[in-house]
Design a protein around this motif. Structure first.
Motif, PDB file in Angstrom:
ATOM      1  N   UNK A 122       0.864  -1.185   0.000  1.00  0.00           N
ATOM      2  CA  UNK A 122       0.000   0.000   0.000  1.00  0.00           C
ATOM      3  C   UNK A 122       0.895   1.228   0.000  1.00  0.00           C
ATOM      4  N   UNK A 123       0.576   2.176  -0.856  1.00  0.00           N
ATOM      5  CA  UNK A 123       1.417   3.367  -0.993  1.00  0.00           C
ATOM      6  C   UNK A 123       0.590   4.525  -1.534  1.00  0.00           C
ATOM      7  N   UNK A 124       1.190   5.691  -1.491  1.00  0.00           N
ATOM      8  CA  UNK A 124       0.605   6.882  -2.108  1.00  0.00           C
ATOM      9  C   UNK A 124       1.498   7.303  -3.257  1.00  0.00           C
ATOM     10  N   UNK A 125       0.868   7.659  -4.359  1.00  0.00           N
ATOM     11  CA  UNK A 125       1.616   8.130  -5.522  1.00  0.00           C
ATOM     12  C   UNK A 125       2.148   9.540  -5.258  1.00  0.00           C
ATOM     13  N   UNK A 129      -2.518   9.879  -4.695  1.00  0.00           N
ATOM     14  CA  UNK A 129      -3.463   8.770  -4.825  1.00  0.00           C
ATOM     15  C   UNK A 129      -3.039   7.576  -3.985  1.00  0.00           C
ATOM     16  N   UNK A 130      -4.028   6.907  -3.372  1.00  0.00           N
ATOM     17  CA  UNK A 130      -3.748   5.731  -2.547  1.00  0.00           C
ATOM     18  C   UNK A 130      -3.974   4.458  -3.368  1.00  0.00           C
ATOM     19  N   UNK A 131      -3.016   3.537  -3.280  1.00  0.00           N
ATOM     20  CA  UNK A 131      -3.077   2.298  -4.037  1.00  0.00           C
ATOM     21  C   UNK A 131      -2.581   1.137  -3.191  1.00  0.00           C
TER      22      UNK A 131
END
Length: 180
Positions: A122-125, A129-131
């Motif tokens: 899980x990460x943020x661009x 954006x959260x992915x």
């Protein structure tokens, strides 16, 4: 071929191609490497910086994971905020970091287990954006991203009269024994 073997191959290819690219542009003055040539990141050095920035961002996303302890060398490197950061305004400053990151990818992938490769990340661009995506597929993206931007650089270099030669992956793909 196991997926980890594919990632190893891509990390090796990445390292070889980055080294060849650096070797080709090393004789050029930084002024020529910084000249805006209309590329997405402006110049040859701007695009090389973008690749380092993207690698720093991606590796720092893997760092907090249980498998990320070996990424500790990242702690001594910058934490870029935007993809167009020009962290290294000269090739002499960029080159050792590029080599360190390429070697780090190889060591990192070597220590990953199949479970690590299949695990979610899980990460943020860079745009917030959260992915959540699979670690191994994200590593594939990193190497594909590098290939994409190296292609842009080789086009710029071609326009400058420089030829890097064959950039295909196939020469690094191992031969297999076929029984008849």
């Amino acid at each position: 071929m196991q997926f980890k073997d594919h990632l190893r191959l891509m990390a090796a290819y990445n390292s070889v191609m980055n080294a060849r690219l650096i070797a080709l542009v090393t004789p050029l003055p930084d002024k020529a490497l910084l000249e805006n040539r209309g590329a997405f990141f402006g110049s040859v050095l701007g695009t090389l910086n973008h690749l380092v920035v993207a690698d720093l961002m991606w590796l720092n996303r893997f760092r907090p994971q249980p498998y990320g302890q070996m990424l500790a060398p990242l702690d001594a490197l910058p934490k870029p905020a935007v993809l167009a950061d020009l962290l290294y305004p000269t090739l002499a400053e960029l080159t050792p970091v590029r080599k360190e990151l390429d070697a780090l990818y190889i060591r990192f992938i070597d220590q990953l287990s199949d479970a690590d490769i299949a695990s979610p990340l899980s990460y943020r661009s860079a745009t917030g954006g959260a992915f959540t995506k699979t670690t191994g597929l994200l590593l594939s993206h990193v190497f594909n991203h590098q290939t994409h931007h190296r292609g842009q650089i080789t086009t710029l270099l071609s326009q400058m009269g420089l030829n890097i030669g064959v950039t295909d992956l196939a020469p690094l793909v191992p031969n297999i024994e076929v029984s008849e």
